[in-house]
Design a protein around this motif. Sequence first.
Motif, PDB file in Angstrom:
ATOM      1  N   THR A  27      75.416 -99.667 -15.411  1.00 46.60           N
ATOM      2  CA  THR A  27      75.196 -98.510 -16.249  1.00 46.60           C
ATOM      3  C   THR A  27      76.065 -97.387 -15.724  1.00 46.60           C
ATOM      4  N   ASP A  28      76.349 -96.437 -16.550  1.00 47.18           N
ATOM      5  CA  ASP A  28      77.108 -95.271 -16.104  1.00 47.18           C
ATOM      6  C   ASP A  28      76.161 -94.372 -15.320  1.00 47.18           C
ATOM      7  N   GLU A  79      76.636 -92.067 -13.090  1.00 52.03           N
ATOM      8  CA  GLU A  79      76.950 -90.645 -13.016  1.00 52.03           C
ATOM      9  C   GLU A  79      76.426 -89.935 -14.267  1.00 52.03           C
ATOM     10  N   ARG A  80      76.634 -90.596 -15.387  1.00 54.17           N
ATOM     11  CA  ARG A  80      76.133 -90.048 -16.635  1.00 54.17           C
ATOM     12  C   ARG A  80      74.613 -89.931 -16.594  1.00 54.17           C
ATOM     13  N   ALA A 131      73.683 -86.970 -14.708  1.00 54.72           N
ATOM     14  CA  ALA A 131      74.002 -85.797 -15.517  1.00 54.72           C
ATOM     15  C   ALA A 131      72.950 -85.577 -16.594  1.00 54.72           C
ATOM     16  N   LEU A 132      72.512 -86.665 -17.191  1.00 59.71           N
ATOM     17  CA  LEU A 132      71.499 -86.592 -18.242  1.00 59.71           C
ATOM     18  C   LEU A 132      70.239 -85.896 -17.735  1.00 59.71           C
ATOM     19  N   GLU A 174      71.041 -82.145 -17.030  1.00 59.25           N
ATOM     20  CA  GLU A 174      71.165 -81.367 -18.272  1.00 59.25           C
ATOM     21  C   GLU A 174      69.799 -81.075 -18.866  1.00 59.25           C
ATOM     22  N   TYR A 201      76.052 -92.061  -7.097  1.00 59.87           N
ATOM     23  CA  TYR A 201      76.643 -91.703  -8.385  1.00 59.87           C
ATOM     24  C   TYR A 201      75.712 -90.802  -9.181  1.00 59.87           C
ATOM     25  N   ARG A 202      74.443 -91.124  -9.129  1.00 57.48           N
ATOM     26  CA  ARG A 202      73.465 -90.291  -9.834  1.00 57.48           C
ATOM     27  C   ARG A 202      73.502 -88.877  -9.250  1.00 57.48           C
ATOM     28  N   GLY A 248      76.648 -87.045 -10.378  1.00 59.32           N
ATOM     29  CA  GLY A 248      76.547 -86.681 -11.786  1.00 59.32           C
ATOM     30  C   GLY A 248      75.667 -85.450 -11.984  1.00 59.32           C
ATOM     31  N   GLU A 280      75.710 -97.116 -21.428  1.00 60.63           N
ATOM     32  CA  GLU A 280      75.233 -95.741 -21.341  1.00 60.63           C
ATOM     33  C   GLU A 280      73.748 -95.712 -21.012  1.00 60.63           C
TER      34      GLU A 280
END
Lengths: 341, 341
Positions: free
Chosen positions: B177-178, B180-181, B184-185, B188, B215-216, B219, B332
């Motif tokens: 899975t992404d 970092e995204r 970020a999720l 945000e 990575y998390r 992000g 994602e």
Amino acid sequence: MARTKRVDGFRAPKPTIVDVARHAGVSAATVSYVLNGRFSQVSEKTIDKVRLAVADLGYVKNLTASALSGRRSNLIGVLLPDVLGADSRNEQAELNPFYGEFIFLLEAEARARGYALCLYAGRQKDAVEFLLQRHLEAAALIGFCPPDLQMLLDRKGMTLVVYDSFRAHEGVRFVRTDEERGGALAAEHLLSRGRRKPLFLGGYMAEFPDHPPAYRFRGARKVFEQAGLSMEVLEGPTSYSAGFEAAETAVQLGIDCVVAAADIIAAGLMEGLRQKGRRVPDDVAVTGYDNIPISRHIRPQLTTVDQRLPEKAAALMASIEEEDAGELVVLEPRLVVRQSS
Amino acid sequence: MARTKRVDGFRAPKPTIVDVARHAGVSAATVSYVLNGRFSQVSEKTIDKVRLAVADLGYVKNLTASALSGRRSNLIGVLLPDVLGADSRNEQAELNPFYGEFIFLLEAEARARGYALCLYAGRQKDAVEFLLQRHLEAAALIGFCPPDLQMLLDRKGMTLVVYDSFRAHEGVRFVRTDEERGGALAAEHLLSRGRRKPLFLGGYMAEFPDHPPAYRFRGARKVFEQAGLSMEVLEGPTSYSAGFEAAETAVQLGIDCVVAAADIIAAGLMEGLRQKGRRVPDDVAVTGYDNIPISRHIRPQLTTVDQRLPEKAAALMASIEEEDAGELVVLEPRLVVRQSS
DNA sequence: CTGAAAGCGCTTACAG
DNA sequence: CTGAAAGCGCTTACAG
């Protein structure tokens, strides 16, 4: 092996026993003897030569060939319930955490004894084919209730060990916990805490009198009856939401303690009770069953009956491996007292 | 097969392809053609004869022999972390519920494609031997960080798919899975809730910059930095108790939200905060990561980032099976908003 | 103590 | 369209 891949360097072809034999200047048979520890048949000097060749070539035995040529496959089939498929009664398609833990325990036991595990979690009707196809040495049935699977396999000479089941079949081995004792343990504990209005929650006792919940139920009921008390019953699936929804009925029934058929049910129940303003254990004492990690994590921490998973995994593998293992291994469950009672 | 058992009736010997051939009045080769769907080479009439014989005899193909004779073994090795053994960094020896769920998903995908899963959860240094011995077609590495395993196997021509890893190796496939995204999720989301003093909890970012938590972390940090905010960090293992104990530090730091590297950490943290009289989400908003079942069960229910396990299991199997699968599949992640934020 | 040979149950060129 | 034969990599009586 199916696919050829672009390789930058050269592709090292897997050396065979013949390569080793050539390298060591002996015959393949001799290599085989050394590999299989038949040392009585080989001179010390030859053993060394073979071992050197094995190391030199990085030889790894091909267990497929070994299995085919009449020897053991060192593979054990594990039949799991089709939790993801249509067979499942669990509408949430939510996995009992028990399975993951048990698979790891079983794998470790198997590995320690030189076996590997081969999984199957499909439809029961296709299970026989799976077992027969793969040259498995034995099968462990987890949460599987095959009507005639056992007899079918017995006729093929495959060792079967059935886990947590009560169905008696000729020549099949069982490993389980004394579920009735577990139910009794919970009931005795609640009695000792002065509880007098018990409810048993979860399972389908009428429909599946052979399944663990029914045994737990009967064990608990007997204890309460002997104390002159009767126990209410609320059947249902093994899920958090089933427990959560049962809180309403529990409150209406005016009970003061609950023997849940599983931790996950107890966890749902406790949250349901909390939302209804009932306090655990003050208003209602609760016991679960299984001692899964979640039982330690929720608050109040859940009093529960430990399944003794590690011991059962070990007993299962021992039962598979030992020629003269008994037909039935029954382990004593263990009460784990925490805050909920 | 290893053991002979007393059988009351007669032991049905497993019929071989030769038995089928004899029964059908054809050659073994012809039976093989029919069995493998090489229908262009066999007349309709012969096909019927063979099928009849197969049914009559209850023939089941021996996949071991099939594998040995050069065809595919239809076996996929699954390398799992040695959670029970000494390799593990998890002092509680407590299993991440993720694994059990993932194994079931993977098994279902594999089965749908005609494969079976063969498990290994031992020491990494012995993993190569396991894979080479069993004539496996491919290997899926779950939570495995083998230093040179990948190159070793590549040289042997075995397809490898690495799950949730970031190490780049030549010719190895990845599914993840992404992360970092995902981080970020979460960030945000917390920003949008008006939080301004974030803490990242869990993982070993310095020691393992390649692992998902790192990575998390990056992000999430990026998002907060772009909002002109800095994020505190508290490293630690992925366990309930680590989260529980972190509550004290979290309170001291005076943060108003936490991005936890895993649900299990978040669960422990929330209980710790509760015992310190802090309210979630009022005082501290919390997000987890993984969307394991427990995240729905605890109260307040945990806002988390879904790993998309089913899709990843499917992608993993597809990547194993398809010749022209890409080297990297990145899915994602998905934010699941619940009560804790 | 060691090796030649047959066999495990299937598949696959190769002839016909 | 069909079959005889060799081979996959190992093991196991059987000789010597």
